[in-house]
Design an enzyme around this catalytic site. Structure first.
Site, mmCIF file in Angstrom:
data_model
loop_
_atom_site.group_PDB
_atom_site.id
_atom_site.type_symbol
_atom_site.label_atom_id
_atom_site.label_comp_id
_atom_site.label_asym_id
_atom_site.label_seq_id
_atom_site.Cartn_x
_atom_site.Cartn_y
_atom_site.Cartn_z
ATOM 1 N N ARG A 1 1.396 3.744 1.862
ATOM 2 C CA ARG A 1 2.117 4.208 3.054
ATOM 3 C C ARG A 1 3.175 3.219 3.520
ATOM 4 N NH1 ARG A 1 -0.704 5.974 8.318
ATOM 5 N NH2 ARG A 1 1.476 6.159 8.904
ATOM 6 N N LYS A 2 3.316 2.111 2.834
ATOM 7 C CA LYS A 2 4.282 1.120 3.278
ATOM 8 C C LYS A 2 5.696 1.471 2.810
ATOM 9 C CE LYS A 2 1.159 -1.344 5.344
ATOM 10 N NZ LYS A 2 0.003 -0.464 5.216
ATOM 11 N N GLY A 3 6.672 0.743 3.354
ATOM 12 C CA GLY A 3 8.073 1.067 3.076
ATOM 13 C C GLY A 3 8.448 0.916 1.628
ATOM 14 N N ILE A 4 7.897 -0.099 0.944
ATOM 15 C CA ILE A 4 8.008 -0.220 -0.513
ATOM 16 C C ILE A 4 6.596 -0.361 -1.050
ATOM 17 C CG2 ILE A 4 10.368 -1.072 -0.713
ATOM 18 C CD1 ILE A 4 9.292 -3.928 -0.718
ATOM 19 N N HIS B 1 0.837 -1.200 0.000
ATOM 20 C CA HIS B 1 0.000 0.000 0.000
ATOM 21 C C HIS B 1 0.874 1.254 0.000
ATOM 22 C CE1 HIS B 1 -2.314 3.152 2.217
ATOM 23 N NE2 HIS B 1 -3.294 2.712 1.468
#
Length: 377
Positions: free
Chosen positions: A184-187, A182
């Site tokens: 907002r995730k890190g990747i 998603h």
């Protein structure tokens, strides 16, 4: 919120991702479960220290598929770490089982192993443990409980790409693990997910279920006959598109730098807030590497977290509550009280955390939050 506000979360994407998407366009294979997906799966399995990976439409579908291939059925109970976005509990309900929520550690907010064990009943089939904000929970303890009672162990690693637990990568800590890509995730590819495991049988069955119950089309490429698949079980359309997989392949290249940037921001925040009595900074345990998908401050009881959030937003800094105490959500019906999780839900504040934050923006966030706390203390 003004257009020049400091974002709570922000993807790091650029010309490299655009070039990868253009390559997929030229290939003519834009649909799901194609060559770009297979390349990413091979690489992501290596990153997570597992033998097999399957791309999915999102983390929710990865969680659901995982529960399906683990054999969850109506009447079963699954112990779930309570402090999490309700997609975790939803997947259990969607599989026909009952989520039984476990209270959390007060320092890192993952499921308290002692409470997990206390919840085991004859109907319990497994433990679904959440890596809260990306930091893995106590997986050696969870594994001991699972083995003692004959349960499976499933890691909700939605936020945990790049994290480690006692030198082992997030994703390799359980029978199965689910990740989110998603925004907002890190990747990220905006959306998307993955299911990983060392067990070939679980991933092979999930691969079939995620394509309506048949083998993906790429498995029939190059056949010298006309293969016509037969449908023997009900499946789903949970495939990731090759366009998204192309983006994810570039994001994997970026992962070390993205992690380093987030860790630098976390260090700056620690230095800025460690002496503020009304705030408790998040803990990174010494046997883990935190990927800092989110930065969650805990606000003292005498300060209104909600009022603080509005003061911070008014100054152009985005913020939000931490995540959910799932047992308090009406969809799950009456639940036993879980005081530690409920307290975190009431008092945590997520402040901007992403790899694009500049030094000036980090300084500004710290100033705004400190000043807002002082005005309310």
């Amino acid at each position: 919120m003004s257009s020049d506000s400091i974002a709570l979360g922000q993807p790091t994407v650029g010309e490299e991702e655009l070039a990868a998407v253009a390559e997929v366009f030229r290939s003519g294979w834009l649909a799901g479960a194609g060559p770009a997906c297979r390349r990413f799966e091979e690489r992501f399995a290596q990153v997570t220290g597992t033998a097999h990976a399957l791309t999915t439409a999102n983390c929710g579908s990865a969680l659901f598929l995982g529960l399906q291939v683990l054999g969850v059925k109506p009447g079963d109970e699954v112990i779930v770490g309570d402090y999490t976005f309700p997609a975790t509990g939803h997947a259990v309900v969607q599989a026909g089982a009952k989520p039984v929520f476990a209270d959390i550690r007060p320092d890192v907010f993952s499921a308290d192993p002692a409470h997990v064990e206390a919840l085991v009943t004859p109907r319990t089939v497994g433990i679904l443990a959440v890596d809260v904000a990306g930091q893995p929970g106590d997986f050696d303890e969870y594994r001991a409980i699972a083995d003692k009672h004959g349960l499976w162990l499933f890691e909700d690693a939605a936020c945990a790409a790049g994290a480690t637990y006692r030198t082992r990568p997030a994703g390799s800590l359980a029978d199965l693990a689910a990740f989110s890509f998603h925004g907002r995730k890190g990747i990220t590819a905006g959306e998307g997910g993955a299911l990983v495991s060392d067990r070939e049988d679980l991933i092979a069955r999930a691969r079939k279920l995620h394509t309506y119950g048949i083998e993906p089309a790429i498995s029939r490429e190059g056949s010298d006959t006309l293969p016509i698949p037969e449908f023997h079980e009900l499946g789903y359309n949970f495939r990731l598109s090759d366009v998204q997989a192309a983006i994810m392949n570039v994001q994997l290249d970026r992962l070390p730098d993205l992690l380093a940037a987030r860790r630098s921001v976390a260090k700056r925040y620690y230095e800025a807030f460690a002496d503020v009595d009304a705030l408790t900074v998040p803990v990174e345990l010494p046997d883990r590497e935190h990927p800092w998908q989110a930065y969650l401050l805990t606000v003292a009881p005498e300060v209104s977290r909600d009022t603080l959030a509005m003061r911070v937003r008014e100054q152009g800094v985005q913020c939000n509550f931490g995540t959910y105490a799932s047992h308090l959500q009406p969809i799950y019906g009456p639940q036993a009280p879980l005081p530690v999780s409920a307290d975190a839900f009431a008092r945590q504040l997520a402040i901007p955390m992403h790899a694009n934050l500049t030094d000036a923006e980090v300084t500004r966030v710290a100033e705004v939050v400190r000043e807002a706390v002082q005005s309310l203390s």
